[in-house]
Structures are given as structure tokens and as C-alpha cells.
Scaffold this motif. Structure first.
Motif, PDB file in Angstrom:
ATOM      1  N   SER A  18     -33.165  -4.553  21.791  1.00  0.00           N
ATOM      2  CA  SER A  18     -33.776  -5.604  22.593  1.00  0.00           C
ATOM      3  C   SER A  18     -33.131  -6.946  22.288  1.00  0.00           C
ATOM      4  O   SER A  18     -32.743  -7.217  21.149  1.00  0.00           O
ATOM      5  N   LEU A  19     -33.061  -7.786  23.306  1.00  0.00           N
ATOM      6  CA  LEU A  19     -32.562  -9.142  23.174  1.00  0.00           C
ATOM      7  C   LEU A  19     -33.450 -10.028  24.038  1.00  0.00           C
ATOM      8  O   LEU A  19     -33.690  -9.709  25.210  1.00  0.00           O
ATOM      9  N   ALA A  20     -33.959 -11.106  23.461  1.00  0.00           N
ATOM     10  CA  ALA A  20     -34.824 -12.023  24.201  1.00  0.00           C
ATOM     11  C   ALA A  20     -34.247 -13.430  24.127  1.00  0.00           C
ATOM     12  O   ALA A  20     -33.702 -13.849  23.109  1.00  0.00           O
ATOM     13  N   PHE A  21     -34.389 -14.148  25.223  1.00  0.00           N
ATOM     14  CA  PHE A  21     -33.905 -15.520  25.328  1.00  0.00           C
ATOM     15  C   PHE A  21     -35.021 -16.348  25.949  1.00  0.00           C
ATOM     16  O   PHE A  21     -35.620 -15.943  26.941  1.00  0.00           O
ATOM     17  N   ARG A  22     -35.323 -17.495  25.357  1.00  0.00           N
ATOM     18  CA  ARG A  22     -36.376 -18.350  25.893  1.00  0.00           C
ATOM     19  C   ARG A  22     -36.010 -19.804  25.616  1.00  0.00           C
ATOM     20  O   ARG A  22     -35.612 -20.146  24.510  1.00  0.00           O
ATOM     21  N   THR A  23     -36.166 -20.659  26.631  1.00  0.00           N
ATOM     22  CA  THR A  23     -35.853 -22.069  26.453  1.00  0.00           C
ATOM     23  C   THR A  23     -36.752 -22.930  27.335  1.00  0.00           C
ATOM     24  O   THR A  23     -37.285 -22.455  28.329  1.00  0.00           O
ATOM     25  N   GLU A  24     -36.901 -24.195  26.947  1.00  0.00           N
ATOM     26  CA  GLU A  24     -37.574 -25.207  27.761  1.00  0.00           C
ATOM     27  C   GLU A  24     -36.679 -26.425  27.876  1.00  0.00           C
ATOM     28  O   GLU A  24     -37.138 -27.553  27.907  1.00  0.00           O
ATOM     29  N   ALA A  25     -35.398 -26.198  27.948  1.00  0.00           N
ATOM     30  CA  ALA A  25     -34.425 -27.282  27.865  1.00  0.00           C
ATOM     31  C   ALA A  25     -34.309 -28.107  29.145  1.00  0.00           C
ATOM     32  O   ALA A  25     -33.980 -29.284  29.080  1.00  0.00           O
ATOM     33  N   VAL A  26     -34.555 -27.538  30.294  1.00  0.00           N
ATOM     34  CA  VAL A  26     -34.301 -28.227  31.558  1.00  0.00           C
ATOM     35  C   VAL A  26     -35.608 -28.665  32.205  1.00  0.00           C
ATOM     36  O   VAL A  26     -36.414 -27.827  32.613  1.00  0.00           O
ATOM     37  N   LYS A  61     -38.493 -29.561  31.273  1.00  0.00           N
ATOM     38  CA  LYS A  61     -39.699 -28.918  30.742  1.00  0.00           C
ATOM     39  C   LYS A  61     -40.085 -27.664  31.523  1.00  0.00           C
ATOM     40  O   LYS A  61     -41.248 -27.370  31.742  1.00  0.00           O
ATOM     41  N   THR A  62     -39.079 -26.957  31.953  1.00  0.00           N
ATOM     42  CA  THR A  62     -39.276 -25.686  32.647  1.00  0.00           C
ATOM     43  C   THR A  62     -38.939 -24.572  31.675  1.00  0.00           C
ATOM     44  O   THR A  62     -37.862 -24.558  31.084  1.00  0.00           O
ATOM     45  N   GLU A  63     -39.869 -23.638  31.501  1.00  0.00           N
ATOM     46  CA  GLU A  63     -39.622 -22.493  30.620  1.00  0.00           C
ATOM     47  C   GLU A  63     -38.827 -21.444  31.375  1.00  0.00           C
ATOM     48  O   GLU A  63     -39.180 -21.047  32.482  1.00  0.00           O
ATOM     49  N   ILE A  64     -37.752 -21.007  30.772  1.00  0.00           N
ATOM     50  CA  ILE A  64     -36.927 -19.939  31.329  1.00  0.00           C
ATOM     51  C   ILE A  64     -36.828 -18.866  30.251  1.00  0.00           C
ATOM     52  O   ILE A  64     -36.474 -19.167  29.112  1.00  0.00           O
ATOM     53  N   LYS A  84     -38.486 -14.678  33.626  1.00  0.00           N
ATOM     54  CA  LYS A  84     -39.661 -15.510  33.894  1.00  0.00           C
ATOM     55  C   LYS A  84     -39.238 -16.970  33.971  1.00  0.00           C
ATOM     56  O   LYS A  84     -38.434 -17.435  33.166  1.00  0.00           O
ATOM     57  N   ILE A  85     -39.788 -17.677  34.952  1.00  0.00           N
ATOM     58  CA  ILE A  85     -39.632 -19.121  35.074  1.00  0.00           C
ATOM     59  C   ILE A  85     -41.029 -19.700  35.188  1.00  0.00           C
ATOM     60  O   ILE A  85     -41.836 -19.236  35.998  1.00  0.00           O
ATOM     61  N   ALA A  86     -41.322 -20.701  34.351  1.00  0.00           N
ATOM     62  CA  ALA A  86     -42.646 -21.322  34.357  1.00  0.00           C
ATOM     63  C   ALA A  86     -42.490 -22.840  34.282  1.00  0.00           C
ATOM     64  O   ALA A  86     -41.621 -23.353  33.583  1.00  0.00           O
ATOM     65  N   LYS A  87     -43.343 -23.548  35.002  1.00  0.00           N
ATOM     66  CA  LYS A  87     -43.317 -25.007  35.021  1.00  0.00           C
ATOM     67  C   LYS A  87     -44.739 -25.520  34.889  1.00  0.00           C
ATOM     68  O   LYS A  87     -45.642 -25.050  35.566  1.00  0.00           O
ATOM     69  N   SER A  88     -44.925 -26.499  33.993  1.00  0.00           N
ATOM     70  CA  SER A  88     -46.241 -27.108  33.803  1.00  0.00           C
ATOM     71  C   SER A  88     -46.260 -28.491  34.424  1.00  0.00           C
ATOM     72  O   SER A  88     -45.293 -29.243  34.342  1.00  0.00           O
ATOM     73  N   PHE A  89     -47.404 -28.828  35.030  1.00  0.00           N
ATOM     74  CA  PHE A  89     -47.657 -30.143  35.618  1.00  0.00           C
ATOM     75  C   PHE A  89     -48.985 -30.645  35.075  1.00  0.00           C
ATOM     76  O   PHE A  89     -50.026 -30.467  35.710  1.00  0.00           O
ATOM     77  N   GLY A  90     -48.977 -31.181  33.862  1.00  0.00           N
ATOM     78  CA  GLY A  90     -50.230 -31.615  33.234  1.00  0.00           C
ATOM     79  C   GLY A  90     -51.091 -30.419  32.889  1.00  0.00           C
ATOM     80  O   GLY A  90     -50.699 -29.555  32.114  1.00  0.00           O
ATOM     81  N   ARG A  91     -52.287 -30.356  33.493  1.00  0.00           N
ATOM     82  CA  ARG A  91     -53.216 -29.252  33.222  1.00  0.00           C
ATOM     83  C   ARG A  91     -52.911 -28.014  34.052  1.00  0.00           C
ATOM     84  O   ARG A  91     -53.517 -26.971  33.854  1.00  0.00           O
ATOM     85  N   PHE A  92     -52.023 -28.141  35.010  1.00  0.00           N
ATOM     86  CA  PHE A  92     -51.706 -27.025  35.897  1.00  0.00           C
ATOM     87  C   PHE A  92     -50.321 -26.474  35.587  1.00  0.00           C
ATOM     88  O   PHE A  92     -49.441 -27.199  35.127  1.00  0.00           O
ATOM     89  N   GLY A  93     -50.150 -25.215  35.868  1.00  0.00           N
ATOM     90  CA  GLY A  93     -48.854 -24.590  35.669  1.00  0.00           C
ATOM     91  C   GLY A  93     -48.607 -23.529  36.728  1.00  0.00           C
ATOM     92  O   GLY A  93     -49.538 -23.018  37.355  1.00  0.00           O
ATOM     93  N   PHE A  94     -47.365 -23.224  36.925  1.00  0.00           N
ATOM     94  CA  PHE A  94     -46.949 -22.209  37.889  1.00  0.00           C
ATOM     95  C   PHE A  94     -45.918 -21.315  37.210  1.00  0.00           C
ATOM     96  O   PHE A  94     -45.098 -21.795  36.427  1.00  0.00           O
ATOM     97  N   TYR A  95     -45.943 -20.032  37.505  1.00  0.00           N
ATOM     98  CA  TYR A  95     -44.930 -19.136  36.961  1.00  0.00           C
ATOM     99  C   TYR A  95     -44.568 -18.061  37.978  1.00  0.00           C
ATOM    100  O   TYR A  95     -45.353 -17.730  38.872  1.00  0.00           O
ATOM    101  N   ILE A  96     -43.370 -17.547  37.829  1.00  0.00           N
ATOM    102  CA  ILE A  96     -42.909 -16.398  38.612  1.00  0.00           C
ATOM    103  C   ILE A  96     -42.156 -15.482  37.651  1.00  0.00           C
ATOM    104  O   ILE A  96     -41.400 -15.951  36.804  1.00  0.00           O
TER     105      ILE A  96
END
Length: 128
Positions: free
Chosen positions: A34-42, A44-47, A87-99
Motif C-alpha cells: 500500500s502507498l498513501a499520499f495526502r496533502t493540503e498544500a493548494v 487548503k484543499t485536501e487531496i 479524494k478531494i475535499a475543501k472546507s469553507f469555515g463550518r462547511f465542507g465538500f468532498y468527492i
């Protein structure tokens, strides 16, 4: 004595054993890479990306054809499974969206367990 009840009970026990064999998390031996990659570099979007490769052997479980008959010459079931989850996730204050999207390919000498599998999911988060 009612022999039909005894035969029905034996059939139920055999069917239950067969159903347990379908839960493959407990019946295989082999290797998982297994190999996992996770970042919030761009912005504040989690990839995230997860890659997994499994080489599975099911000792004591024969490879079967689509009719449920053992494949000749008799051999144990062996699978190679590759899986990718993105997975891509983006937070907007108290709200967040992911796909999230995933792909799984399972190659097996048991014809019933040869498949490709796709999923896509999206959602909203609320932090209270």
C-alpha cells in the motif's frame, strides 16, 4: 424421526459455511502493498490518493468455474487485486465538500471473483 429436518439442517450448515467463505477478509494469506499520499498544500484543499496491491491465496478453497464446479486440474483460489482511491475535499469555515472515487480490479483463477468495480461519492460536511 423426521429425516427431512436433519437433511435441511445439514444443508443450512453447508450453506452457512459457503457464505462465510465469501467474506474474503478472513480467509486469505498473501501480500499487501500500500502507498498513501495526502496533502493540503493548494488553497487548503485536501487531496488524497491510496494505492493498494494484494496477492491473495485461499488455502483450502478450490477455484471454481461459473457453474460452481472445481476447475481442473484442481487448484486453490488465487487472486490479484489492485485498488485506487482518490479524494478531494475543501472546507469553507463550518462547511465542507468532498468527492471520492475508487477503482478496484480483481483477477482470479476462480471465474466468479473476476471483476472491475467503480464507485463515486460526494458529500457535504457541517461542523457543529
Amino acid at each position: 424421526k423426521n429425516q427431512n429436518q436433519v437433511q435441511s439442517l445439514e444443508a443450512l450448515i453447508i450453506d452457512e459455511w459457503a457464505l462465510q467463505q465469501m467474506d474474503e477478509d478472513f480467509f486469505w494469506q498473501g501480500t499487501r502493498l500500500s502507498l498513501a499520499f495526502r496533502t493540503e498544500a493548494v488553497l487548503k484543499t485536501e487531496i488524497a490518493a491510496d494505492f493498494s496491491l494484494f496477492y491473495k491465496q485461499y488455502n483450502g478453497i478450490e477455484a471454481l468455474d461459473m457453474a460452481g464446479d472445481p476447475i481442473l486440474p484442481r487448484t486453490i483460489r488465487e487472486d490479484t487485486m489492485a485498488q485506487i482511491i482518490l479524494k478531494i475535499a475543501k472546507s469553507f469555515g463550518r462547511f465542507g465538500f468532498y468527492i471520492t472515487g475508487s477503482f478496484r480490479r480483481n483477477l482470479s483463477n476462480d471465474l466468479y471473483f473476476r471483476y472491475n468495480f467503480y464507485t463515486i461519492a460526494a458529500g457535504l460536511d457541517l461542523v457543529i
